[in-house]
Design an enzyme around this catalytic site. Structure first.
Site, PDB file in Angstrom:
ATOM      1  CE  LYS A  93      -0.455  -0.177   5.029  1.00 50.78           C
ATOM      2  NZ  LYS A  93      -1.388  -0.219   6.169  1.00 50.78           N
ATOM      3  CE1 TYR A 129      16.194  31.132   6.219  1.00 53.18           C
ATOM      4  CE2 TYR A 129      15.815  28.813   5.727  1.00 53.18           C
ATOM      5  CZ  TYR A 129      15.850  30.140   5.318  1.00 53.18           C
ATOM      6  OH  TYR A 129      15.554  30.457   4.018  1.00 53.18           O
TER       7      TYR A 129
END
EC number: 5.1.1.1
Length: 381
Positions: free
Chosen positions: A45, A272
């Site tokens: 799946k 950052y």
């Protein structure tokens, strides 16, 4: 020189590649088939856990799985379109699902409610076939499946549809919720499943099989193996019990290449927020992958990659498209050098390592891999 606005090149490249070892998947399947002692459904799946459903399906079938399982009818039809014609089951019915098309393609579907049974019976009549159905019951997980109070209605609806010639009920099954290796945690749900099967028989059904176990239960709880086990993660080399491995081979390899290197002075910051500050003069390398590609922000600091056979740590905040590696302890590193993010060989970062650093499970690490990560072909483990 190609100018801006002109046609893009016909050969496309990706900043990183995840490769599935078909040989490792086949070997893992064979190992689990031998251990289980009952037929194995290979669960592929979510596009084979993000690695390519058809590729994974062919490997698990080569290893001895007797059938395949997916979540949705669309996933099943995609496998049929790839020429995969083995027994196939889909178990998540949703609004607008192409049920009639799936039944016509000889896909078995699961029903958890009486209305779903009637929906599938109508779809079978539309498709001009007799649909193969399995009935899912809830045995304590409280997710999908009919609650015990709903069992009589579900079984009577299935019996009526079967007698009308629209359906044949092949099995009664459940999902097991325990994630601990204690085999006793599976006793109660298996006993509940057996009661559900007895009730189904009492309602006039003749299910041919019962199944409940996924990889963990298949390994630690022989009683839970019943007539079939449904395996997915273990076939990719994800050990069901890390403290007691059954000898599965790592099957997933994620690689990229350095795009830039530069020097960094002591005291300078990276990324950052500038949370990382260099303790001494050194060098860093830029990798063209970030959290949009499947590198969680939570893994830095902590995660390492392999460059030239040696570990190198991620530093600074992971950006959407990029992350930075400290290479001050390595010699001769240059742009274009290969980098192993998740490896299959001794000394390389493992899928389990990434899962631990991410605070999640290995399956989620795989399904987080973004669309910019190319899905590769055979790679020996």
């Amino acid at each position: 020189m190609r100018m801006l606005g002109t046609t893009a090149p016909s050969i496309r490249t990706a900043p990183s590649t995840v490769t599935l070892s078909h040989d490792a998947v086949a070997a893992n399947t064979a190992r689990m088939v031998s251990l289980a002692g009952v037929p194995v459904m290979g669960v592929v799946k979510a596009d084979g856990f993000g690695l390519g459903a058809a590729s994974m399906a062919r490997a698990v079938l080569a290893g001895g799985a007797s059938e395949l399982g997916v979540a949705t009818c669309d996933e099943a039809l995609a496998l049929r379109a790839q020429g995969i014609n083995v027994p196939l089951m889909a178990w998540l019915l949703h609004e607008g699902a192409p049920v009639a098309e799936a039944l016509a393609a000889d896909v078995a579907v699961s029903c958890a409610t009486a209305p779903q049974v009637r929906q599938v019976a109508a779809a079978a009549r539309e498709a001009g076939c007799r649909g193969i159905v399995e009935l899912e019951v809830d045995t304590g997980m409280h997710r999908s499946g009919a609650a015990p109070a709903e069992w009589p209605e579900l079984f009577h609806a299935a019996r009526d549809a079967e007698r009308a010639g629209a359906l044949v009920v092949r099995g009664v099954w459940t999902h097991l919720g325990s994630t601990t290796p204690d085999p006793g945690t599976f006793d109660d749900p298996i006993a509940r499943l057996e009661r559900a099967v007895a009730l189904a028989v009492g309602c006039g059904l003749r299910p041919m099989r019962r199944h409940a176990a996924s990889s963990l239960a298949a390994v630690v709880a022989p009683r839970a193996r019943l007539d079939l086990v449904r395996l997915g993660a273990s076939l990719l080399g994800i050990e069901p019990v890390s403290a007691a491995p059954v000898g599965l081979a790592p099957a997933v390899r994620w690689t990229t290449r350095i795009v830039q290197t530069h020097a960094i002075a002591a005291g300078e910051r990276v990324g950052y927020g500038g949370d990382y500050r260099a303790e001494h003069d050194g060098a860093v390398a830029l990798l063209p992958v970030g959290y949009a590609d499947g590198v969680p922000r939570s893994v830095s600091p902590g995660a390492t990659v392999v460059i030239g056979g040696r570990r190198a740590p991620l530093i600074g905040a992971v950006s959407m498209d990029q992350c930075v590696v400290d290479i001050g302890h390595l010699n001769g590193v240059a742009a274009g050098d290969p980098v192993v993010l998740i490896g299959t060989r001794a000394g390389e970062p493992s899928l389990a390592e990434w899962a631990r650093l991410s605070g999640t499970i290995a399956q989620e690490v795989l399904t987080r891999l973004g669309p910019r990560v190319a899905r590769g072909g055979q790679e020996e483990a």
